[in-house]
Scaffold this motif. Structure first.
Motif, PDB file in Angstrom:
ATOM      1  N   ALA A  34       0.598  -3.935 -16.243  1.00  0.00           N
ATOM      2  CA  ALA A  34       0.323  -5.062 -15.352  1.00  0.00           C
ATOM      3  C   ALA A  34       1.583  -5.476 -14.596  1.00  0.00           C
ATOM      4  N   LEU A  35       2.725  -5.476 -15.287  1.00  0.00           N
ATOM      5  CA  LEU A  35       3.988  -5.815 -14.627  1.00  0.00           C
ATOM      6  C   LEU A  35       4.346  -4.791 -13.554  1.00  0.00           C
ATOM      7  N   LYS A  36       4.161  -3.511 -13.874  1.00  0.00           N
ATOM      8  CA  LYS A  36       4.440  -2.464 -12.893  1.00  0.00           C
ATOM      9  C   LYS A  36       3.534  -2.597 -11.672  1.00  0.00           C
ATOM     10  N   LEU A  37       2.261  -2.879 -11.930  1.00  0.00           N
ATOM     11  CA  LEU A  37       1.308  -3.046 -10.833  1.00  0.00           C
ATOM     12  C   LEU A  37       1.725  -4.210  -9.938  1.00  0.00           C
ATOM     13  N   ALA A  38       2.097  -5.323 -10.548  1.00  0.00           N
ATOM     14  CA  ALA A  38       2.532  -6.484  -9.772  1.00  0.00           C
ATOM     15  C   ALA A  38       3.774  -6.147  -8.942  1.00  0.00           C
ATOM     16  N   HIS A  39       4.680  -5.392  -9.531  1.00  0.00           N
ATOM     17  CA  HIS A  39       5.891  -4.982  -8.814  1.00  0.00           C
ATOM     18  C   HIS A  39       5.531  -4.147  -7.582  1.00  0.00           C
ATOM     19  N   TYR A  40       4.666  -3.152  -7.773  1.00  0.00           N
ATOM     20  CA  TYR A  40       4.294  -2.288  -6.653  1.00  0.00           C
ATOM     21  C   TYR A  40       3.472  -3.030  -5.600  1.00  0.00           C
ATOM     22  N   GLN A  41       2.660  -3.992  -6.026  1.00  0.00           N
ATOM     23  CA  GLN A  41       1.920  -4.794  -5.052  1.00  0.00           C
ATOM     24  C   GLN A  41       2.891  -5.623  -4.218  1.00  0.00           C
ATOM     25  N   GLY A  42       3.916  -6.158  -4.876  1.00  0.00           N
ATOM     26  CA  GLY A  42       4.938  -6.923  -4.153  1.00  0.00           C
ATOM     27  C   GLY A  42       5.690  -6.053  -3.171  1.00  0.00           C
ATOM     28  N   MET A  43       6.012  -4.829  -3.589  1.00  0.00           N
ATOM     29  CA  MET A  43       6.694  -3.904  -2.689  1.00  0.00           C
ATOM     30  C   MET A  43       5.816  -3.570  -1.488  1.00  0.00           C
ATOM     31  N   ALA A  44       4.532  -3.343  -1.727  1.00  0.00           N
ATOM     32  CA  ALA A  44       3.617  -3.004  -0.630  1.00  0.00           C
ATOM     33  C   ALA A  44       3.518  -4.158   0.354  1.00  0.00           C
ATOM     34  N   THR A  45       3.465  -5.380  -0.164  1.00  0.00           N
ATOM     35  CA  THR A  45       3.402  -6.558   0.701  1.00  0.00           C
ATOM     36  C   THR A  45       4.665  -6.662   1.550  1.00  0.00           C
ATOM     37  N   THR A  46       5.813  -6.457   0.920  1.00  0.00           N
ATOM     38  CA  THR A  46       7.078  -6.510   1.650  1.00  0.00           C
ATOM     39  C   THR A  46       7.138  -5.416   2.705  1.00  0.00           C
ATOM     40  N   LEU A  47       6.712  -4.216   2.349  1.00  0.00           N
ATOM     41  CA  LEU A  47       6.744  -3.110   3.305  1.00  0.00           C
ATOM     42  C   LEU A  47       5.785  -3.355   4.459  1.00  0.00           C
ATOM     43  N   ASP A  48       4.639  -3.973   4.197  1.00  0.00           N
ATOM     44  CA  ASP A  48       3.696  -4.300   5.273  1.00  0.00           C
ATOM     45  C   ASP A  48       4.346  -5.247   6.277  1.00  0.00           C
ATOM     46  N   ARG A  49       5.139  -6.192   5.772  1.00  0.00           N
ATOM     47  CA  ARG A  49       5.803  -7.143   6.663  1.00  0.00           C
ATOM     48  C   ARG A  49       6.877  -6.460   7.514  1.00  0.00           C
ATOM     49  N   LEU A  50       7.408  -5.353   7.012  1.00  0.00           N
ATOM     50  CA  LEU A  50       8.489  -4.676   7.715  1.00  0.00           C
ATOM     51  C   LEU A  50       8.017  -3.509   8.573  1.00  0.00           C
ATOM     52  N   LYS A  51       6.717  -3.320   8.700  1.00  0.00           N
ATOM     53  CA  LYS A  51       6.214  -2.179   9.471  1.00  0.00           C
ATOM     54  C   LYS A  51       6.840  -2.160  10.850  1.00  0.00           C
ATOM     55  N   GLY A  52       7.146  -0.966  11.294  1.00  0.00           N
ATOM     56  CA  GLY A  52       7.747  -0.819  12.605  1.00  0.00           C
ATOM     57  C   GLY A  52       9.252  -0.642  12.528  1.00  0.00           C
ATOM     58  N   SER A  53       9.833  -0.994  11.400  1.00  0.00           N
ATOM     59  CA  SER A  53      11.274  -0.852  11.242  1.00  0.00           C
ATOM     60  C   SER A  53      11.545   0.101  10.087  1.00  0.00           C
ATOM     61  N   THR A  54      11.558   1.393  10.370  1.00  0.00           N
ATOM     62  CA  THR A  54      11.707   2.386   9.307  1.00  0.00           C
ATOM     63  C   THR A  54      13.058   2.294   8.611  1.00  0.00           C
ATOM     64  N   GLU A  55      14.107   1.940   9.346  1.00  0.00           N
ATOM     65  CA  GLU A  55      15.412   1.800   8.700  1.00  0.00           C
ATOM     66  C   GLU A  55      15.380   0.706   7.642  1.00  0.00           C
TER      67      GLU A  55
END
Length: 82
Positions: A34-55
């Motif tokens: 569950a902790l790992k899942l929450a971590h990866y969900q948080g990463m996905a959310t952060t990456l969604d916010r950064l779309k367009g900036s691959t660097e």
């Protein structure tokens, strides 16, 4: 990338381990998953916010892969450069 036979082997191994595990061990495993899942969900959310900036996405992924102590050092270095 792993092929289907790798996953089938992991699935069989998981069955063996589940049969041998105690109820407390299974509960601890579920908590860790569950902790790992929450971590990866948080990463996905952060990456969604950064779309367009691959660097930025690559930098964030590299930062998150660091151990916590190294992350703190990196933060201090960035703050010193401001």
């Amino acid at each position: 990338m792993a092929d289907l036979s790798d996953f089938q082997q992991y699935y069989k191994l998981a069955d063996v381990l589940i049969q041998q595990a105690s109820k407390d061990q299974l509960a601890e495993c579920a908590r860790l998953l569950a902790l790992k899942l929450a971590h990866y969900q948080g990463m996905a959310t952060t990456l969604d916010r950064l779309k367009g900036s691959t660097e930025e996405v690559h930098l964030l992924a590299a930062f998150r892969s660091l151990p916590k102590e190294r992350q703190l050092i990196a933060i201090k270095l960035v703050e010193a450069l401001k």
